[in-house]
Each structure stands twice: as structure tokens, then as C-alpha cells.
Scaffold this motif. Structure first.
Motif, PDB file in Angstrom:
ATOM      1  N   ARG A 219       0.821  -1.215   0.000  1.00 51.98           N
ATOM      2  CA  ARG A 219       0.000   0.000   0.000  1.00 51.98           C
ATOM      3  C   ARG A 219       0.856   1.265   0.000  1.00 51.98           C
ATOM      4  NH1 ARG A 219      -4.442  -2.104   4.259  1.00 51.98           N
ATOM      5  NH2 ARG A 219      -5.870  -2.995   2.728  1.00 51.98           N
ATOM      6  N   ALA A 220       2.043   1.170   0.581  1.00 52.47           N
ATOM      7  CA  ALA A 220       2.955   2.315   0.636  1.00 52.47           C
ATOM      8  C   ALA A 220       3.788   2.447  -0.638  1.00 52.47           C
ATOM      9  CB  ALA A 220       3.870   2.182   1.852  1.00 52.47           C
ATOM     10  N   GLY A 221       3.555   1.563  -1.619  1.00 48.21           N
ATOM     11  CA  GLY A 221       4.307   1.625  -2.869  1.00 48.21           C
ATOM     12  C   GLY A 221       5.666   0.973  -2.791  1.00 48.21           C
ATOM     13  N   LEU A 222       5.836   0.076  -1.814  1.00 52.53           N
ATOM     14  CA  LEU A 222       7.110  -0.614  -1.631  1.00 52.53           C
ATOM     15  C   LEU A 222       6.999  -2.066  -2.065  1.00 52.53           C
ATOM     16  CD1 LEU A 222       7.838   0.730   1.948  1.00 52.53           C
ATOM     17  CD2 LEU A 222       8.689   1.647  -0.218  1.00 52.53           C
ATOM     18  N   ASP A 223       8.137  -2.674  -2.350  1.00 58.06           N
ATOM     19  CA  ASP A 223       8.159  -4.104  -2.626  1.00 58.06           C
ATOM     20  C   ASP A 223       7.750  -4.830  -1.347  1.00 58.06           C
ATOM     21  OD1 ASP A 223       9.601  -6.822  -2.467  1.00 58.06           O
ATOM     22  OD2 ASP A 223       9.713  -6.322  -4.595  1.00 58.06           O
ATOM     23  N   PRO A 224       6.751  -5.732  -1.411  1.00 57.62           N
ATOM     24  CA  PRO A 224       6.258  -6.384  -0.204  1.00 57.62           C
ATOM     25  C   PRO A 224       7.296  -7.210   0.549  1.00 57.62           C
ATOM     26  CG  PRO A 224       4.747  -6.731  -2.023  1.00 57.62           C
ATOM     27  CD  PRO A 224       5.976  -6.088  -2.588  1.00 57.62           C
ATOM     28  N   LEU A 225       8.294  -7.749  -0.128  1.00 62.83           N
ATOM     29  CA  LEU A 225       9.276  -8.598   0.545  1.00 62.83           C
ATOM     30  C   LEU A 225      10.511  -7.844   1.004  1.00 62.83           C
ATOM     31  CD1 LEU A 225       9.068 -11.827  -1.636  1.00 62.83           C
ATOM     32  CD2 LEU A 225       7.983 -11.354   0.569  1.00 62.83           C
TER      33      LEU A 225
END
Length: 63
Positions: A41-47
Motif C-alpha cells: 500500500r505504501a508503494g514498496l516491494d512487499p518482501l
């Protein structure tokens, strides 16, 4: 089976037994689904938590 999984997660094989590098020798990289969702949601890669160039390509849904 436990020994195989342990060796797989620790990268203690000469070659990748599953042919996929996704889990290969990546110790300490568990990220809960809640944290993955927050990162996405923050526009980051989830991993990795790094900025994701693909963040706006896929809508975020809750399961």
C-alpha cells in the motif's frame, strides 16, 4: 523432509534442488502478510521494503 526443508532454506545444496531462486539462501526474510500488505500500500516491494517501480500496476486487495 524436515532435513530437506532446512537445507533448502539455509542454501546448503550444491545446486538449487527446486530450480527456483525465490527461496534460495534467503535466511531471515520472513515478512508477515500484514507487513507485506502495508508495504504494498505504501508503494514498496512487499518482501524487501524497497521502492517498487511496479507499485501502481497491481491493485491492493485484502483477502
Amino acid at each position: 523432509m524436515v532435513e530437506f526443508i532446512t537445507r533448502m532454506m539455509q542454501g546448503r545444496f550444491d545446486a538449487r534442488p527446486l530450480g527456483d531462486a525465490l527461496l534460495w539462501n534467503r535466511t531471515g526474510t520472513f515478512v508477515s502478510w500484514r507487513e507485506q500488505l502495508r508495504r504494498q500500500r505504501a508503494g514498496l516491494d512487499p518482501l524487501t521494503g524497497e521502492p517498487s517501480p511496479y507499485a501502481d500496476m497491481y491493485p491492493v486487495t485484502e483477502n
